[in-house]
Design an enzyme around this catalytic site. Structure first.
Site, PDB file in Angstrom:
ATOM      1  NE  ARG A  37      -8.286  57.938   4.267  1.00 60.32           N
ATOM      2  CZ  ARG A  37      -8.373  58.585   5.362  1.00 60.32           C
ATOM      3  NH1 ARG A  37      -7.643  58.236   6.694  1.00 60.32           N
ATOM      4  NH2 ARG A  37      -9.493  59.253   5.765  1.00 60.32           N
ATOM      5  CE  LYS A 202     -18.108  65.561  19.039  1.00 61.46           C
ATOM      6  NZ  LYS A 202     -16.751  66.367  19.470  1.00 61.46           N
ATOM      7  N   GLY A 360     -14.030  59.285   4.894  1.00 61.38           N
ATOM      8  CA  GLY A 360     -14.314  59.014   6.230  1.00 61.38           C
ATOM      9  C   GLY A 360     -14.814  57.608   6.662  1.00 61.38           C
ATOM     10  N   GLY A 384     -13.169  65.037   5.407  1.00 63.14           N
ATOM     11  CA  GLY A 384     -12.914  66.457   5.988  1.00 63.14           C
ATOM     12  C   GLY A 384     -12.765  67.181   4.671  1.00 63.14           C
TER      13      GLY A 384
END
Length: 403
Positions: A37, A202, A360, A384
């Site tokens: 990043r 998830k 991510g 995200g």
């Protein structure tokens, strides 16, 4: 949306340019384990420095509780930025206080300063518009111009992302311009077949994007911890695997919708299982067992896709023209459970498709597992943010730059 090229053409020599970057890097103590990043914002920072701007870089890191916390200091990121630039970087130990003003006031044209973690101030993340606005006013006092280049934060309605651009002339940096351009290729005029690979822990984190992609994708491949909720929805035993029982009805509905729409849903046919979660620190051998996806023992946990699934997924990606991948296939941090994620990464490299790795853990896995990130079509810096864009949501940080 005005871009940094327009800003440079207008001239920035001597101006204080606030660059909202995403320096939210993973740390092991004070050691950066993945500087992707930081490297992503280099083109914007270098262009501004070459134009003799006074560059003020700001970012969040982690989730401090609105107060200073040494564990979340941006100092390691500032030092790494200096190493990559090959030039000194001033560091302010506060966000809008005396140290920040001293650091900015001390800049000469062509120099850069990093201010401390924005989330050390409660106003950055406040849900109260007034509190957020007051912090944005304080940040605005440090600059003449705003450049948004923290794509990983554009889905947050935070002071430095949403409120600050309204207070200054604002432009999109190179990273954001690139990210938006790539994501448009995944939402309009898509080259087909369009395959999507979704993993991670998830299923609830991915429901919105699955819902949206059912209208756009030709096939959807599922792996990672979220796969076991899908397997449960089909009536299979999943043992002690990660499971979101409350999401089973939703998953079943998606499977039925996909069938009705002719969207191919591809689930694991075999998995690696163990009676316990692996040791990620010492990485002691886990010695997993491979079982059919519909035959997971009641006392075991699925931790990666198996060898037959790897072959299956590679075959489903081989003829794709567009591929979006978000989420690892297993516990890739441990060598015994990394092969599934490696196989998907390799399949993307072998495919002639335009390939996008959706930030991510997927982006981290590509680097940690030793792949050449330049060989992929694009590696996003915002997991995200990428998902919410593909869901069709309005992202506050992009809306602010367009205003």
């Amino acid at each position: 949306m005005k871009t940094i090229d327009q800003l440079l053409s207008e001239g920035v020599a001597g101006k204080r340019v606030f660059v909202r970057a995403d320096l939210n890097v993973p740390l092991d103590g004070t050691t950066i384990t993945d500087d992707g990043r930081i490297r992503a914002v280099l083109p914007t920072v270098k262009a501004l420095l070459a134009a003799d701007a006074k560059v003020v870089v700001a970012s969040h890191l982690g989730r401090p509780k609105g107060a200073p916390d040494p564990a979340f200091s941006l100092l390691p990121a500032a030092e790494r930025l200096g190493e990559l630039l090959g030039a000194p970087v001033a560091f302010a130990q506060d966000t809008v206080g005396p140290a920040a003003h001293d650091a900015v006031n001390g800049l000469e044209p062509g120099q850069v300063a990093v201010i401390e973690n924005l989330r050390f101030n409660a106003g950055e993340t406040s849900k109260d518009d007034t509190e957020r606005g007051e912090f944005a006013d304080q940040l605005a006092a440090l600059a003449d111009v705003y450049v948004g280049d923290g794509f990983g934060a554009v889905h947050r309605k935070h002071a430095s992302v949403f409120d600050l651009p309204a207070r200054l002339p604002h432009y999109a940096g190179y990273l954001i311009a690139t990210e938006v351009g790539v994501l448009k290729k995944l939402t309009s005029d898509v080259k087909r077949p369009y395959a999507v690979v979704l993993g991670g822990a998830k299923v609830s984190d991915k429901l919105g994007v699955i819902d949206h992609l059912l209208e756009k994708a030709d096939r959807i491949l599922i792996g990672g911890g979220m796969a076991y909720t899908f397997l449960k929805a089909l009536g299979h035993e999943v043992g002690i695997s990660l499971l979101q029982e409350d999401q089973v009805p939703v998953v079943l509905e998606y499977l039925e919708r996909a069938k009705a729409k002719g969207v191919e849903f591809v689930l694991p046919v075999d998995v690696l299982v163990s009676t316990e979660f692996p040791d990620l620190k010492g990485k002691t051998p886990a010695n997993p067992t491979t079982v059919a996806a519909d035959a997971i023992p009641a006392d075991q946990e699925g931790l990666d896709i198996g060898p037959e699934t790897r072959k299956l997924y590679a075959s489903k990606l081989a003829d794709a023209e567009t591929v979006f991948w978000n989420g690892p296939m297993g516990v890739f941090e441990h060598p015994d459970y990394a092969e599934g994620t490696k196989a998907v990464a390799q399949a993307l490299l072998d495919s002639p498709a335009f390939t996008v790795v959706g930030g991510g853990d997927s982006a981290a896995a590509v680097r940690i597992l030793g792949f050449d990130e330049n060989a992929f079509g694009h590696i996003s810096t915002g997991g995200g943010a990428s998902l919410e864009y593909l869901e069709g949501k309005t992202l506050p940080g992009l809306a602010a730059l367009e205003g």
